[in-house]
Every structure is written in C-alpha cells, then in structure tokens.
Design a protein around this motif. Sequence first.
Motif, mmCIF file in Angstrom:
data_model
loop_
_atom_site.group_PDB
_atom_site.id
_atom_site.type_symbol
_atom_site.label_atom_id
_atom_site.label_comp_id
_atom_site.label_asym_id
_atom_site.label_seq_id
_atom_site.Cartn_x
_atom_site.Cartn_y
_atom_site.Cartn_z
ATOM 1 N N PRO A 103 -18.259 53.012 12.558
ATOM 2 C CA PRO A 103 -17.227 53.902 12.351
ATOM 3 C C PRO A 103 -17.439 55.081 11.477
ATOM 4 O O PRO A 103 -16.970 56.151 11.631
ATOM 5 N N ALA A 104 -18.484 54.804 10.487
ATOM 6 C CA ALA A 104 -18.789 55.912 9.669
ATOM 7 C C ALA A 104 -19.622 56.988 10.606
ATOM 8 O O ALA A 104 -19.403 58.259 10.240
ATOM 9 N N MET A 127 -13.309 59.960 3.163
ATOM 10 C CA MET A 127 -13.498 58.505 3.004
ATOM 11 C C MET A 127 -12.693 57.694 4.192
ATOM 12 O O MET A 127 -11.701 58.024 4.490
ATOM 13 N N ILE A 128 -13.313 56.648 4.619
ATOM 14 C CA ILE A 128 -12.804 55.878 5.552
ATOM 15 C C ILE A 128 -12.690 54.256 4.758
ATOM 16 O O ILE A 128 -13.838 53.978 4.023
ATOM 17 N N ARG A 129 -11.882 53.471 5.349
ATOM 18 C CA ARG A 129 -11.551 52.193 4.796
ATOM 19 C C ARG A 129 -11.941 51.329 5.844
ATOM 20 O O ARG A 129 -11.090 51.189 6.730
ATOM 21 N N VAL A 130 -12.997 50.431 5.795
ATOM 22 C CA VAL A 130 -13.569 49.644 6.817
ATOM 23 C C VAL A 130 -13.363 48.156 6.241
ATOM 24 O O VAL A 130 -14.165 47.828 5.319
ATOM 25 N N GLY A 132 -2.744 45.484 3.435
ATOM 26 C CA GLY A 132 -2.949 47.134 3.074
ATOM 27 C C GLY A 132 -3.497 48.107 4.145
ATOM 28 O O GLY A 132 -3.687 47.862 5.112
ATOM 29 N N ASP A 133 -3.780 49.581 3.510
ATOM 30 C CA ASP A 133 -4.198 50.253 4.495
ATOM 31 C C ASP A 133 -5.734 50.155 4.915
ATOM 32 O O ASP A 133 -6.451 49.850 4.132
ATOM 33 N N LEU A 134 -6.050 50.225 6.270
ATOM 34 C CA LEU A 134 -7.208 50.209 6.646
ATOM 35 C C LEU A 134 -7.373 51.143 7.783
ATOM 36 O O LEU A 134 -6.230 51.490 8.571
ATOM 37 N N ASP A 135 -8.458 51.708 7.948
ATOM 38 C CA ASP A 135 -8.742 52.528 9.282
ATOM 39 C C ASP A 135 -9.530 51.867 10.118
ATOM 40 O O ASP A 135 -9.220 51.984 11.576
ATOM 41 N N TYR A 136 -10.253 50.835 9.911
ATOM 42 C CA TYR A 136 -10.937 50.136 10.861
ATOM 43 C C TYR A 136 -11.248 48.538 10.458
ATOM 44 O O TYR A 136 -11.042 48.258 9.029
ATOM 45 N N GLY A 150 -2.523 52.070 14.093
ATOM 46 C CA GLY A 150 -3.656 52.940 14.131
ATOM 47 C C GLY A 150 -4.674 52.282 13.583
ATOM 48 O O GLY A 150 -5.857 53.003 13.261
ATOM 49 N N VAL A 151 -4.939 51.099 13.341
ATOM 50 C CA VAL A 151 -6.268 50.375 13.020
ATOM 51 C C VAL A 151 -7.155 50.012 14.435
ATOM 52 O O VAL A 151 -6.783 49.359 15.029
ATOM 53 N N LYS A 152 -8.436 50.670 13.944
ATOM 54 C CA LYS A 152 -9.458 50.395 15.337
ATOM 55 C C LYS A 152 -9.951 49.298 14.758
ATOM 56 O O LYS A 152 -10.339 48.908 13.574
ATOM 57 N N ILE A 153 -10.443 48.275 15.967
ATOM 58 C CA ILE A 153 -11.102 47.084 15.811
ATOM 59 C C ILE A 153 -12.374 46.863 16.344
ATOM 60 O O ILE A 153 -12.680 47.797 17.631
ATOM 61 N N VAL A 154 -13.256 46.735 15.735
ATOM 62 C CA VAL A 154 -14.874 46.645 16.139
ATOM 63 C C VAL A 154 -15.236 45.206 15.919
ATOM 64 O O VAL A 154 -15.364 44.773 14.602
#
Length: 567
Positions: free
Chosen positions: A163-164, A1-4, A25-29, A74-78
């Motif tokens: 991202p997915a 799972m990814i958190r966007v 809080g936690d995010l991946d993207y 480490g959060v990627k920005i799109v």
Amino acid sequence: MIRVGNCSGFYGDRISAMREMLDGGDLDYLTGDYLAELTMLILGRDRMKDASLGYAKTFVRQMEECMSLALEQGVKIVANAGGLNPAGLAAKLSGIAENQGLKAKIAYVEGDDLRERAQELGLGSPLTANAYLGAFGIAECLRNGADIVVTGRVTDASVIVAPAIAEFGWSRTDFDQLAGAVAAGHVIECGTQATGGNYSFFREISDMSRPGFPIAEIFPDGSSVITKHDHTGGEVSIGTVTAQLLYEISGGRYAGPDVTTRMDTIKLSDDGPHRVRLSGVKGEAPPPDLKVSLNTLGGFRNQADFIVTGLDIDAKIKLAKQQLEAWLTKPPAELRWEVSGTARENAPTEEQASSILRCIVKDMDPKIVGRSFTSVAVELALASYPGFALTAPPADAQPYGLFTPGYVPQESVPHVAVLADGQRVDIAPAPETRPLEDAPESSLPAKPAVTETRQAPLGAIAGARSGDKGGDANVGVWVRTDEEFEWLAHTLTVDALKKLLPEADGMTVRRYPLPHLKAINFVIEGILGQGVASQARFDPQAKGLGEWLRSRHLDIPVALLDAEGNE
C-alpha cells in the motif's frame, strides 16, 4: 500518511478481528497474514484432497461478513490468504460479491508456486514449493484500482509495504523508504503480538482482556508510527514494539525480495499514548536469490505418554524404556524419549507427584508406528512399573512434514499481477541486487565496572521473544535502560547462553547485538530439527524458548535489580 491495519497474524487467528478493525476507527487499508511454514503444509494436504482448495478458508468467512462494510468505508483489503490457490480464492470472493450484489474489484498475485518446476530448479520433489515474492505485484494491483488483493506466498511484511508503494510511488531503488515500511510491516504482521500478546512484561499492561490489533501509520519517507484503535485492550509501547521487531529475525540484515532492511538502524521513540515512532531505517539492495519454502511428507509419527507417579521415578522410567524397546518386533526408524514435569517429593496432589514419560516414534511405514507400536504400549499396562497409566490410548500413525528452505535466482521466478479486469502484468525482478552478508559488528558500550551481584532470573530485568526459522530458532533478548544494556552486552555471550540453555550445547549459536534496540539476538541452528511439522521437540516452534531463558538464574548487579524494584 496512510493508516494500514492488520487483522490476522496466522491461519486460525481471531475470526472477528476483521470486523473489529473496520468498526473500530479510520483505516485506509486492512491487511492479513495467514501463511506460515506449517500452514503451507496444511494447505498442501487440503489441495491433495480437493484441487479447488489450497487457500485460507477462514478468510472467506471473514469476507462474507465484512466485504460490504469494507467497500462502503473505502478500505482496501490485502491478504496472503490465497496460499496455494490465489486464483481460486479470487474466484470465490467474486462469487461472494455477486451473491451480495456488490461491485468489488478483485485482483490477485501469482507466480510463487514452483512445485511443477521444482526438479528443474534443483528443489527436489516437494509437496509444496513456494518462493517468497515481494510487494510490487500487489502494488500494481492497487494502482490499477483493486479493492481487494489476495496473494500466494509473499513475505509477511509485503502486504503492508505494498500500500505504501502504491500511495507514495516509491521506486525499486528507494531502499530506505522500502526498508522503513518493511520494519513497520514486521511489527504489525503478527497481529496482537505488537499490542501486548506474548509479551514478557504482560503484568505491567492494565488491560489484557482482549488486545486490539495493530495499525501502522506510514509516511512518504518510510518512517511510521505503530498504534491501535482507541478503546481497545492491550498496549503499544517501545517494549511491545521492540519485542516484535526481534521476532523471527537473524542479524542486523533482514533480507527480503525487494530490500534488505538494516535492523541495526531502527530507532524507536515515544509518540504519545499507544504510539511508537520508527525512524532512521536504512535499506540496501536485496539479495539476488529468492527464498523458497519447501514442504515434503517426511513419513509417519506416533507417540505414547506414560504417567509415572510417586517414588522411584528414575527406576520406573528405566523399566518402561527397557520393556517397550524390547517388546517391539520391528524398531521404528526413529525412537525418542522425553520426560516432562518433575514429580515433587511428598506432593499434596497426585498430579504434582507425577512426571510424563513420552515416547515418540517415526517411520516411513505407518504400520510400524501405528498398530505395532500402540499394541506394545497398551500391553505394558499390567506388566510394567507400579502405577502404570497412559494419558490417553495411543492413536493411529499420523503423517508429518519436513520444511527446508531453498533458493533460486530472482529472474527464474514469475511474478504476475492479475488485475481486476483479468489483465496480466509481469513484475520484473529487482533491478539491483547485493549478496547477503552479516552486518558490520555494532559497537558496544564500554564494559561496566564489577559491582555487587545477586543470583536472580534473567527475566528480572530482561524481556525475550523467540520463534522458529525453519529448523533454527531465534531468541531476542532486550532490556530497557542503557545501564542494563551495558551489562547485558558483555554478560550474555554465546557461552553464557549455552550454559543457561543446555539444550543448545553442542549446537552452532550466532549472536547479533542490536544496540539501538538495547537488544541481543541469538540464532540457535538445528534445535528444531527439520522444522515445526517434524515435531523435533515438545515446543516445536520455540515459542517458549525465550521465557525459559528468562527463568534461568545468573549473577545480576544488585543496582540493576534494585532499579527494577526486584527484591
């Protein structure tokens, strides 16, 4: 799972949202949508003044503040903030990184800008011409290590879908997975509209002081959970998610450059407090053509707002119209009158005793709708109806734009991922396509037996969300129980809608039932003229159209009203 997560639903959204999302809080993207039809016109005018511009300047401000924090976490920005100049935005971001001593891998996607080829492609001579690209160019940048990816015109959901694709390795023909991510992206791309913003039942939400921005937890099979950071305002519920799914869509098939998402297959379920699961989404091959957003300068416009107060309102309005039209030395190409507000009889305040008479003029010659028009409006001051007043002195003529959609074959549009190291990677068009057609008619529940009814506003039991689709408007109406949908599905017909919304009478209206969502979506063709920039009506983006519909009265079964607690 990814958190966007999402931190922007439009150019001008909450400037602090990027930091709030990174701190919360936690995010991946972290993604942002900055573009709309009107925004492309605004950026086009920026570019006319300064060729180095054409991107969302607010995004630059956000990145100046938050780039180091995103890299640290480490959060990627799109984001699609590149607008008409993604290369220029990427260069600007590289300068920010250098000035702050940061090592950031910045990539961008281009190819959507077709202005120089517009005539060749049969698109005329627009100010801007941008094809809606998909998510695979962004995904290529992410797979090659980019920390930040900016784009020009991509579909709104693409910044979330990419991202997915990068994380799960989906192929171009994994249509169900892609469609599931598009559904999640469609929910969160408009920011706080997914967490209680613009929500019909907002009074039921305990804390609307500052709604938090939404997050999509996306799984490898394309399913997702919509949520938000803990301890933020607003609400994520089946209702708020349903409302956003209905925003600016047409029927059961929602076309995009990568996949056609079957909106009539989406199933929603409660996954806990502020968590809604989307599952069962089906996808099909995308259409062979890409949609192109075309903006042209339509001419110049102006308006004068007359305050009409007290007795004999209709006669006063008639006199003002006759005088202004007779005094103009050269009539403009378009002159339109509108009356807003209804003066109350025996009103306790002067404002409540007044109506606004608005005169809107348009012409290709700014002089005709500029000084020539404003002079006449002012000259009426001592020679017209009693109590004559203007809300403000008429202004100079202002340019306005026209939006029209165009369509070109996918293979005629370059789609290029420019990686952080400068390498250019061509993204092939969809290998499999399917002409777009209406989804099969959804089976409706049986018509309920006739019961005792009572006149009440539709909004006593139904929510609505509306918006613009170029010159068209959509109005999605949903209810919360099976019994309510049985009634809605057989009551809210096209003819019924036209009676409730007389402005739609005489227009083509298409109706699309979505039983899984307990909803019906309507598309009213042409109600917005040639798009938001043309200012065809006082609510040019149809944002309030759904709430007007909810306020209209019709016969509703007493049992449904009593179940909702309505007197």
